[in-house]
Design a protein around this motif. Structure first.
Motif, PDB file in Angstrom:
ATOM      1  N   TRP A  31       0.937  -1.463   0.001  1.00 58.56           N
ATOM      2  CA  TRP A  31      -0.293   0.119  -0.054  1.00 58.56           C
ATOM      3  C   TRP A  31       0.890   1.262   0.139  1.00 58.56           C
ATOM      4  CZ3 TRP A  31      -4.232  -0.434  -2.340  1.00 58.56           C
ATOM      5  CH2 TRP A  31      -5.055  -1.331  -2.012  1.00 58.56           C
ATOM      6  N   TYR A  32       1.894   1.140   0.655  1.00 57.94           N
ATOM      7  CA  TYR A  32       2.688   2.592   0.815  1.00 57.94           C
ATOM      8  C   TYR A  32       3.482   2.649  -0.761  1.00 57.94           C
ATOM      9  CZ  TYR A  32       6.622   5.801   1.498  1.00 57.94           C
ATOM     10  OH  TYR A  32       7.442   6.915   1.540  1.00 57.94           O
ATOM     11  N   ALA A  85      -4.759   0.295   6.576  1.00 59.10           N
ATOM     12  CA  ALA A  85      -3.834   0.757   5.670  1.00 59.10           C
ATOM     13  C   ALA A  85      -4.419   2.355   5.108  1.00 59.10           C
ATOM     14  CB  ALA A  85      -3.945  -0.097   4.440  1.00 59.10           C
ATOM     15  N   ILE A  86      -5.716   2.390   5.171  1.00 59.21           N
ATOM     16  CA  ILE A  86      -6.518   3.463   4.816  1.00 59.21           C
ATOM     17  C   ILE A  86      -5.831   4.789   5.728  1.00 59.21           C
ATOM     18  CG2 ILE A  86      -8.698   5.001   4.275  1.00 59.21           C
ATOM     19  CD1 ILE A  86      -9.551   2.063   2.890  1.00 59.21           C
ATOM     20  N   ALA A  87      -6.128   4.394   7.080  1.00 62.30           N
ATOM     21  CA  ALA A  87      -5.806   5.197   8.228  1.00 62.30           C
ATOM     22  C   ALA A  87      -4.691   5.571   8.382  1.00 62.30           C
ATOM     23  CB  ALA A  87      -6.382   4.829   9.471  1.00 62.30           C
ATOM     24  N   TRP A  88      -3.560   4.623   7.822  1.00 62.33           N
ATOM     25  CA  TRP A  88      -2.002   4.874   7.733  1.00 62.33           C
ATOM     26  C   TRP A  88      -1.815   5.875   6.717  1.00 62.33           C
ATOM     27  CZ3 TRP A  88       1.444   1.517   4.753  1.00 62.33           C
ATOM     28  CH2 TRP A  88       2.840   1.912   5.215  1.00 62.33           C
ATOM     29  N   PHE A 115       1.579   8.011   6.881  1.00 58.56           N
ATOM     30  CA  PHE A 115       2.485   7.094   6.805  1.00 58.56           C
ATOM     31  C   PHE A 115       3.581   7.277   7.963  1.00 58.56           C
ATOM     32  CE2 PHE A 115       1.071   6.684   2.186  1.00 58.56           C
ATOM     33  CZ  PHE A 115       0.733   5.752   2.098  1.00 58.56           C
ATOM     34  N   ARG A 116       3.094   7.789   9.054  1.00 55.98           N
ATOM     35  CA  ARG A 116       4.171   8.145  10.187  1.00 55.98           C
ATOM     36  C   ARG A 116       4.760   6.878  10.813  1.00 55.98           C
ATOM     37  NH1 ARG A 116       1.488  12.993  13.696  1.00 55.98           N
ATOM     38  NH2 ARG A 116      -0.367  11.810  13.277  1.00 55.98           N
ATOM     39  N   GLN A 138       5.725  -1.595  11.980  1.00 55.04           N
ATOM     40  CA  GLN A 138       4.964  -1.180  13.198  1.00 55.04           C
ATOM     41  C   GLN A 138       3.523  -1.392  12.871  1.00 55.04           C
ATOM     42  OE1 GLN A 138       6.406   2.813  12.999  1.00 55.04           O
ATOM     43  NE2 GLN A 138       7.443   2.311  15.142  1.00 55.04           N
ATOM     44  N   MET A 139       3.103  -0.945  11.479  1.00 58.18           N
ATOM     45  CA  MET A 139       1.617  -1.327  10.944  1.00 58.18           C
ATOM     46  C   MET A 139       1.055  -2.690  11.229  1.00 58.18           C
ATOM     47  SD  MET A 139       0.461   1.661  11.116  1.00 58.18           S
ATOM     48  CE  MET A 139      -1.219   1.021  10.292  1.00 58.18           C
TER      49      MET A 139
END
Length: 182
Positions: free
Chosen positions: A90-91, A151-154, A159-160, A165-166
Motif C-alpha cells: 500500500w505504501y 492501511a487507509i488510516a495509515w 504514513f508516520r 509497525q503497522m
C-alpha cells in the motif's frame, strides 16, 4: 468487468488504460472524468477504448481488481511478515489510495476487500473449529477488511509508522484475538 485479453499486448494495453485513469484521478475527481476525457488524455480512440472496457466504471473495477491480484493475498492465515508486505504494497501504491480519497471512493476499496476475501479460504485458518464455518468466514472478512481500513488510516495519517509497525498493530488487533481459543 474488463473484457478478457487473449494476448500479452492486449493485457498491457488494458493496464495502460487503467493507469491512465489513475493518472487522471490524481488530478480530477472520478465523477468529473468521462470516457472522452480519458481517451483524450491517452490519445486513444473511443473505438479502441471500447475494445477493452464497457465504460469508465469497468476501468476502475479492473484497476482495483489488478491491485488486489498484484498484492497476492495468501489464502492462509496472515502472520506479521505477510502483513508487513501488505503494508509495504500500500505504501508503494499510495497513488491509488490518493486517487480514491480524492474522489471519496475509499469505500470502493473496502468493497473489493470483501469481494476478494469471500473468494479465499483464509477463514478456514482463523477461528476455532467449534465456532462453525459461518463465524469463521465472518472472522476472515473482519480481519481482511480491518487490515485495509488500517492501511487507509495509515495513509490518511501520512504514513508516520513503518510497515513493520503497522503489521504488528494489525496482527495484534485483527488476527491474534481471532486465533485465541474461546
Amino acid at each position: 468487468m474488463a473484457k478478457t485479453c487473449v494476448t500479452e499486448s492486449s493485457a498491457r494495453r488494458q493496464r495502460w488504460i487503467e493507469n491512465g485513469l489513475l493518472e487522471m484521478m490524481l488530478i480530477h475527481k472520478y465523477e468529473d472524468i468521462t470516457v472522452t476525457d480519458l481517451c483524450a488524455h491517452l490519445e486513444l480512440s473511443r473505438r479502441s477504448f471500447y475494445r477493452y472496457f464497457r465504460d469508465l466504471e469497468d476501468v476502475l473495477e479492473s484497476l482495483l481488481d489488478h491491485a488486489f491480484q498484484d498484492m497476492a493475498i495468501p489464502d492462509r492465515l496472515l502472520g506479521i511478515p505477510e502483513m508487513q508486505r501488505n503494508f509495504e504494497y500500500w505504501y508503494q501504491h499510495r497513488q491509488l489510495l490518493e486517487a480514491l480519497e480524492r474522489s471519496s471512493m475509499m469505500d470502493k476499496l473496502l468493497e473489493f476487500t470483501r469481494r476478494y476475501t469471500s473468494a479465499l479460504s483464509i477463514h478456514q485458518h482463523l477461528a476455532p473449529d467449534d465456532l462453525g464455518m459461518d463465524i469463521r468466514r465472518e472472522a476472515g472478512l473482519f480481519a481482511a477488511s480491518g487490515s485495509v481500513a488500517l492501511a487507509i488510516a495509515w495513509y490518511q495519517d501520512g504514513f508516520r509508522k513503518t510497515p513493520e509497525q503497522m503489521a504488528r498493530i494489525a496482527y495484534r488487533l485483527l488476527v491474534q484475538p481471532i486465533l485465541k481459543k474461546a
